[in-house]
Write an enzyme that holds these catalytic residues in place. Structure first.
Site, PDB file in Angstrom:
ATOM      1  N   VAL A   1      -5.685  -2.743   2.766  1.00  0.00           N
ATOM      2  CA  VAL A   1      -6.803  -2.991   1.585  1.00  0.00           C
ATOM      3  C   VAL A   1      -7.167  -4.700   1.481  1.00  0.00           C
ATOM      4  O   VAL A   1      -6.800  -5.057   2.230  1.00  0.00           O
ATOM      5  CB  VAL A   1      -5.398  -3.540   0.220  1.00  0.00           C
ATOM      6  CG1 VAL A   1      -4.690  -1.833   0.961  1.00  0.00           C
ATOM      7  CG2 VAL A   1      -4.266  -4.229   0.618  1.00  0.00           C
ATOM      8  N   GLU A   2      -8.161  -4.383   0.333  1.00  0.00           N
ATOM      9  CA  GLU A   2      -8.659  -5.873   0.061  1.00  0.00           C
ATOM     10  C   GLU A   2      -9.296  -6.316   1.626  1.00  0.00           C
ATOM     11  O   GLU A   2      -9.486  -7.853   1.024  1.00  0.00           O
ATOM     12  CB  GLU A   2      -8.110  -7.012  -1.001  1.00  0.00           C
ATOM     13  CG  GLU A   2      -7.896  -6.978  -2.304  1.00  0.00           C
ATOM     14  CD  GLU A   2      -7.021  -7.612  -2.524  1.00  0.00           C
ATOM     15  OE1 GLU A   2      -6.975  -9.293  -1.220  1.00  0.00           O
ATOM     16  OE2 GLU A   2      -6.246  -7.291  -3.913  1.00  0.00           O
ATOM     17  N   GLY A   3     -10.162  -5.235   1.719  1.00  0.00           N
ATOM     18  CA  GLY A   3     -11.366  -6.035   3.217  1.00  0.00           C
ATOM     19  C   GLY A   3      -9.322  -5.847   4.089  1.00  0.00           C
ATOM     20  O   GLY A   3      -8.978  -6.688   4.756  1.00  0.00           O
TER      21      GLY A   3
END
Length: 782
Positions: free
Chosen positions: A457-459
């Site tokens: 997640v988040e990149g």
């Protein structure tokens, strides 16, 4: 000879004259480079430009440019919490940790207990970043980080539920871009828990390429609250949205179009962010994903032609189309705190509990933590935990200083989650069977199971390493590249040429200076580097080597960009390795800063030495990987000579250093306390972590009695005694008069706690249809 020298002198004078006359320089050199640059420079989309310009650069800028000031590093404020923040961490955070039973949540309730939801709302856990003027806690980024770190040592659902509203989401976006009306209405409701926020960005068709989201809105007229108004019809299909199943306020990113020109501007307005009540007609939420047994709320959200007023846009209609920049700037701050803190917490839990377990668990009548084979992973756990926490705290200070560190946030996200994964993997290797059998007494299995969530997640980590760290850092941190790009892009060619000429020759001087410094430092082993501040004597060599490789990296980055040009963006493996070099320099800097901030603790020195030596070796491997795979072998050979004229200087941490670090993890001490300061460890023998700590102290108390038993055994008094086995030898020695009643009581207490620690949970045969709460412990090998 005289004629040759005369011609050489004339040539040098001519070169100097040309270089010092801008008009001549532009006509003979810069114009040709300028025109070539224009041809080879790849087109940059608006979203790419927004991403590159978003956020700020900080300490990584000094490392990239080749001449870091160590006085400036030491001048960064020492991390500290206010009395109010410390009190909250010691009381409310500790209390809520004690309210959570991870096993009960994952096997029965599949959610935080209602009492926990009520507690985190009442005590404003969801509004750590909201100013007090709106009813929030108004805490610092450091406090936010410390809280998430501690919560993460207890339960992932608890930490994520608190983390997300305080990271990228409605509150963060409102604070920076919301209208006064939006702030005054929503922030107090978010602060007291009346609203539960979520932010929907990820699309099934544009996961990592978030700028390509197909979700769209069309500006149009429609009915709203009984009136004809100018609004928009929005269609979206999002997934992986944390808190979406329970949210009451949905942040939504989509591309806005104005085909009829109703807003008076261009038809493709751009990515836009809006706040939509979850009960707004047409919004579909409520289903949930099941991310690897993690019980935080996460699920999809959908909507088709949902009409909403333009006032839903964050910042109002004037900020329509500014969503991508909003996201990039806010993501930089949030990503610097959330996942790095979460994984730092996992690392602290592993260091604390696995270190103690390694003292409690014995094989061949010796604690396993004293075997060299176990010391090696214990050292990795300790060294990585020390480094991760150093980077976490220094980066939180940057955010508190007002930075929005886009490059550092990518470094933190990738490297702390990867190191955290390695720490937990090492912990699982050490505890063996204890770790692979899930149950209420398994303290590490769920962390191991859920690690890929944070990696993704988040990149996603692969994307972050391959495209973002160096790709963004090269342009944002370099003192001339962005200026050259901006000059080439100017509509006024003459003005662009003048600006380009100035940047180009500054760039040339910069490259030559860094190359000479790199060679000089390489030939002297960096011994001649002058430090501009006082440092710990046993750390001075690291500062000098970091100065050396800062200059070498700047040279390498320039050579890579010059050789590959715009195609470097597609050479992802080279870009990833260049990013690794920059990242390791940042992590080393943070580790040195931590050692300095904590008063140069002699007992902590092995942890700092291990972390720094490991990071330097990783840096060297990455640097060598760039040279080995460099497209021009001739340039690669030159760069290798300039960087490593006397060979590669770094090796991994030694066995001796591994031993020193491992001993710190298996022995109670102030050093171990500092390393695991955020770990929730209740003084409770019925808690899976609390009992390990109690068992370790009991094991230490029994060591003198153990030695006495071994001496008694050597007398032959226990020969042919059937109970003189590895489990019952103390009982045999006591019966034979080898130890006193008091000594046997010490051993018996140790044995009772040890046996509970190494036991694993067992369940009725049909565990899928029988209540796991009826599980019984089985004495067995871990």
């Amino acid at each position: 000879m005289v004629l040759f020298l005369l011609l050489l002198a004339v040539l040098l004078i001519a070169i100097i004259l040309v270089l010092n006359r801008p008009s001549w320089r532009q006509a003979l050199i810069s114009r040709h480079v300028f025109n070539t640059y224009r041809k080879i420079l790849p087109d940059m989309s608006r979203t790419e430009q927004d991403a590159l310009e978003a956020g700020t650069v900080w300490w990584e800028n000094a490392l990239f440019q080749g001449q870091p000031s160590w006085a400036a590093l030491h001048a960064i404020p020492t991390p500290y919490l206010t009395p109010e923040e410390q009190d909250f961490l010691d009381h409310e955070v500790t209390t809520v940790c004690g309210m959570v039973d991870d096993w009960d949540m994952t096997r029965h309730t599949h959610d935080l207990p209602p009492a926990v939801w009520d507690y985190i709302k009442e005590h404003r856990f969801l509004s750590l970043i909201i100013p007090k003027a709106y009813g929030g806690r108004g805490f610092s980024a450091l406090a936010h980080s410390e809280i998430i770190t501690k919560l993460s040592t207890r339960n992932s659902a608890l930490s994520v539920t608190v983390m997300v509203p305080n990271s990228l989401g409605p509150a963060e976006l409102l604070l920076h871009y919301g209208t006064e009306e939006q702030k005054n209405y929503y922030l107090p409701r978010l602060a007291n828990g009346q609203e539960i926020p979520a932010f929907a960005l990820t699309s099934p068709w544009a996961g990592s390429d978030a700028a390509a989201i197909p979700d769209y809105g069309i500006v149009c007229k429609g009915q709203w609250e009984g009136q004809d108004i100018l609004g928009m019809r929005v269609t979206w299909d999002k997934r992986y949205i944390t808190l979406a199943p329970v949210c009451t306020l949905l942040g939504l990113a989509f591309r806005l179009y104005d085909p009829d020109g109703l807003l008076g501007g261009k038809h493709d307005v751009g990515i836009t962010c809006a706040l939509v009540p979850a009960n707004h007609p047409g919004v579909e939420t409520g289903r949930r994903h099941f991310p690897l047994d993690a019980m935080f709320m996460n699920g999809p959200t959908h909507g088709v032609d949902v009409f909403m007023p333009l006032s839903f846009i964050i910042g109002g209609p004037n900020l329509a189309g500014q969503g991508w920049r909003m996201l990039m700037e806010c993501l930089a701050a949030g990503r610097s705190i959330s996942l790095p803190s979460s994984f730092a917490g996992m690392a602290q839990l592993t260091a604390f509990a696995v270190g103690a377990y390694s003292r409690v668990r014995s094989q061949f009548r010796l604690p396993i933590g004293k075997f060299e084979g176990i010391e090696e992973p214990l050292a990795r756990i300790g060294g990585n935990t020390y480094l991760m926490d150093a980077a976490r705290r220094m980066t939180a200070v940057a955010v508190d200083l007002g930075e929005q560190p886009s490059v550092i946030s990518a470094i933190m996200k990738y490297h702390l989650t990867e190191r955290g994964r390695n720490v937990v993997n090492d912990g699982m290797d050490i505890i063996g069977g204890k770790g692979i059998c899930l149950g209420p007494n398994n303290f590490l299995g769920r962390a191991y199971q859920q690690i890929p969530v944070g990696i993704t997640v988040e990149g996603a980590n692969i994307l972050t390493r391959s495209l973002i760290i160096f790709g963004q850092g090269a342009i944002r941190c370099h003192p001339y590249v962005l200026a050259e790009m901006q000059a080439v892009a100017q509509a006024d060619t003459q003005r662009g040429l003048k600006d380009f000429d100035r940047a180009l020759f500054g760039h040339i001087r910069y490259f030559i200076g860094n190359s000479l410094r790199a060679l000089g430092h390489g030939l002297t082993g960096a011994r001649m580097v002058k430090l501009d501040t006082q440092v710990a004597p046993d750390m001075a060599r690291y500062y000098r080597q970091l100065s050396r490789f800062s200059a070498a990296f700047s040279m390498l980055a320039d050579a890579s960009m010059l050789t590959l040009g715009g195609s470097l963006k597609m050479r992802e493996s080279l870009s990833a390795r260049l990013g690794d070099v920059l990242s390791q320099m940042y992590l080393i800097s943070a580790t040195l800063k931590r050692f300095e901030d904590e008063g140069r603790q002699t007992d902590d020195a092995p942890l700092a030495h291990w972390a720094i030596q490991d990071a330097f070796f990783r840096l060297q491997v990455a640097y060598d990987g760039v040279l080995t795979n460099f497209p021009s072998r001739y340039i690669a050979w030159k760069l290798r000579f300039l960087t490593f004229p006397l060979g590669r200087p770094f090796t991994p941490p030694s066995d001796r250093l591994n031993h020193q670090v491992a001993r710190l993890l298996i022995t109670p001490s102030p050093s171990r306390d500092r390393l695991t300061a955020n770990c929730y460890a209740p003084d409770n023998e019925h808690d899976p972590v609390g009992i390990i700590e109690a068992a370790m102290h009991a094991a230490l108390a029994a060591e003198a009695v153990e030695r006495k038993i071994r001496q008694f055994e050597k007398t032959g008094a226990l020969i042919n005694n059937p109970i003189a086995n590895v489990r019952d030898i103390a009982q045999a020695a006591h019966a034979a008069g080898g130890i006193t009643d008091e000594e046997y009581a010490i051993i018996a207490k140790r044995n009772t706690l040890r046996d509970r620690v190494i036991a694993v949970d067992s369940f009725p045969f049909d565990l899928h249809h029988t209540d796991p709460a009826t599980s019984s412990q089985a004495q067995g090998k871990a």
